[in-house]
Scaffold this active site. Structure first.
Site, PDB file in Angstrom:
ATOM      1  N   GLU A   1     -86.624 -77.465 -26.820  1.00 58.19           N
ATOM      2  CA  GLU A   1     -87.282 -76.156 -26.744  1.00 58.19           C
ATOM      3  C   GLU A   1     -87.508 -75.603 -28.147  1.00 58.19           C
ATOM      4  OE1 GLU A   1     -85.322 -73.341 -24.162  1.00 58.19           O
ATOM      5  OE2 GLU A   1     -85.082 -74.808 -22.552  1.00 58.19           O
TER       6      GLU A   1
ATOM      7  N   ASP B   1     -81.968 -79.824 -18.559  1.00 57.28           N
ATOM      8  CA  ASP B   1     -80.749 -79.012 -18.614  1.00 57.28           C
ATOM      9  C   ASP B   1     -80.721 -78.012 -17.453  1.00 57.28           C
ATOM     10  OD1 ASP B   1     -82.638 -77.237 -19.546  1.00 57.28           O
ATOM     11  OD2 ASP B   1     -81.629 -76.807 -21.446  1.00 57.28           O
ATOM     12  N   SER B   2     -81.763 -78.032 -16.622  1.00 57.88           N
ATOM     13  CA  SER B   2     -81.721 -77.307 -15.347  1.00 57.88           C
ATOM     14  C   SER B   2     -80.537 -77.777 -14.506  1.00 57.88           C
ATOM     15  CB  SER B   2     -83.025 -77.511 -14.561  1.00 57.88           C
ATOM     16  OG  SER B   2     -83.341 -78.881 -14.461  1.00 57.88           O
TER      17      SER B   2
ATOM     18  N   ASP C   1     -83.325 -83.928 -21.838  1.00 55.53           N
ATOM     19  CA  ASP C   1     -83.350 -82.628 -22.505  1.00 55.53           C
ATOM     20  C   ASP C   1     -82.277 -82.579 -23.579  1.00 55.53           C
ATOM     21  OD1 ASP C   1     -85.083 -80.525 -22.127  1.00 55.53           O
ATOM     22  OD2 ASP C   1     -84.130 -79.841 -20.277  1.00 55.53           O
TER      23      ASP C   1
ATOM     24  N   GLU D   1     -94.106 -74.047 -20.083  1.00 52.33           N
ATOM     25  CA  GLU D   1     -93.448 -73.458 -18.900  1.00 52.33           C
ATOM     26  C   GLU D   1     -93.857 -71.994 -18.745  1.00 52.33           C
ATOM     27  OE1 GLU D   1     -89.250 -74.167 -18.603  1.00 52.33           O
ATOM     28  OE2 GLU D   1     -89.026 -72.825 -16.890  1.00 52.33           O
TER      29      GLU D   1
END
Ligand code: KIV
Length: 275
Positions: free
Chosen positions: A124, A54-55, A93, A191
């Site tokens: 996440e 999703d970056s 993601d 991360e």
């Protein structure tokens, strides 16, 4: 139509390959991709685990965070990326609030796998996501849990910061990792955490652990494609190295990145958070 594999001699990588690599101490080379052209270059350069992150909200859409990314965005870029891969393992993601209930999570994971051709989803969150991870993995969806800095929490965190320097937060992260793996997570991603914490979680985990800004003692490394090519907007995170600098062309830059991950030359102390 399923993405074509033009060369039948190429065997696509599987989760079992990553488990074997972990057992053999062979580092896993991972990178983000968002379209077929770059995916093809990454495949040729030896990238093994390819994430449609999703970056993309930041590096493709130019947004200040990943929060605005939708499931349609990831499906679209995943489908494109899949067409560039023959060997690389495609991971998608799950965007912000796309997995809040088991029903929503399975609906969206189905889209990522059936429309986007992903082979695994990444989400996440820690122990609070155990129910979702259990629900997905019990139904045949491979899951990678994402711990440490969780960019989808930007508006709670107030910035992209190293996580787990504090003892209580570190202990919670160790427990989150244990609970996610017990719930069925097939891999973990850490991360922006101190090296020692990443090492501890990796040693305690029975599944491969991929790091970004998590030091050298994890089973594989991932970076954002635009970061390794030096074309990202904004401040460059400490752990990023520009592999295009001096490489000549994009494929050589990606190849340099893969070689540096495989040999353990990246990340060095300049690109990690010691401790
Ligand atoms: O979205 C993404 O690119 C990621 C990386 C930070 C691993 O999750």
């Amino acid at each position: 139509m399923y993405p074509s594999t033009s060369d039948d001699s190429v065997r696509p990588l599987t989760l079992q390959d990553f488990a074997r690599m972990r057992d053999d101490g062979e580092k896993i080379a991972c990178l983000t991709a968002y379209d077929a052209s770059f995916a093809k270059l990454e495949d040729a350069a030896g990238v093994e685990w390819v994430l449609v992150g999703d970056s993309l909200g930041m590096v493709i859409h130019g947004q200040p965070s990943t929060v605005s990314v939708t499931i349609d965005d990831i499906v679209y870029h995943c489908r494109a990326t899949a067409h560039g891969l023959q060997r690389g393992f495609l991971v998608a993601d799950m965007p912000f609030l796309s997995f809040s209930t088991p029903d929503e999570a399975i609906f969206n994971a189905r889209r990522l796998m059936q429309e986007g051709f992903a082979k695994m989803v990444k989400l996440e969150g820690g122990a609070v996501q155990a129910e979702i991870v259990d629900f997905l993995t019990a139904r045949g969806v491979p899951v990678c849990g994402h711990l440490g800095l969780r960019p989808q929490l930007i508006h709670k965190l107030g910035g992209f910061k190293v996580q787990g320097r504090d003892d209580a937060v570190a202990e919670e992260m160790v427990e989150d990792a244990r609970v996610l793996v017990e719930a069925g997570a097939d891999m973990l991603l850490l991360e922006c955490v101190p090296n020692s914490l990443a090492r501890r979680i990796t040693e305690a985990s029975s599944v491969p652990v991929i790091g970004i800004g998590a030091g050298p003692d994890v089973d594989g490394q991932i970076l954002v494609l635009h970061d390794i090519l030096g074309v990202s907007r904004g401040r460059r995170p400490r752990f990023v190295r520009d592999f295009l600098d001096g490489a000549g062309d994009v494929e050589s830059a990606i190849r340099r990145y893969v070689e540096a991950v495989k040999s353990g030359e990246y990340p060095d102390s300049l690109h990690t958070f010691g401790g």
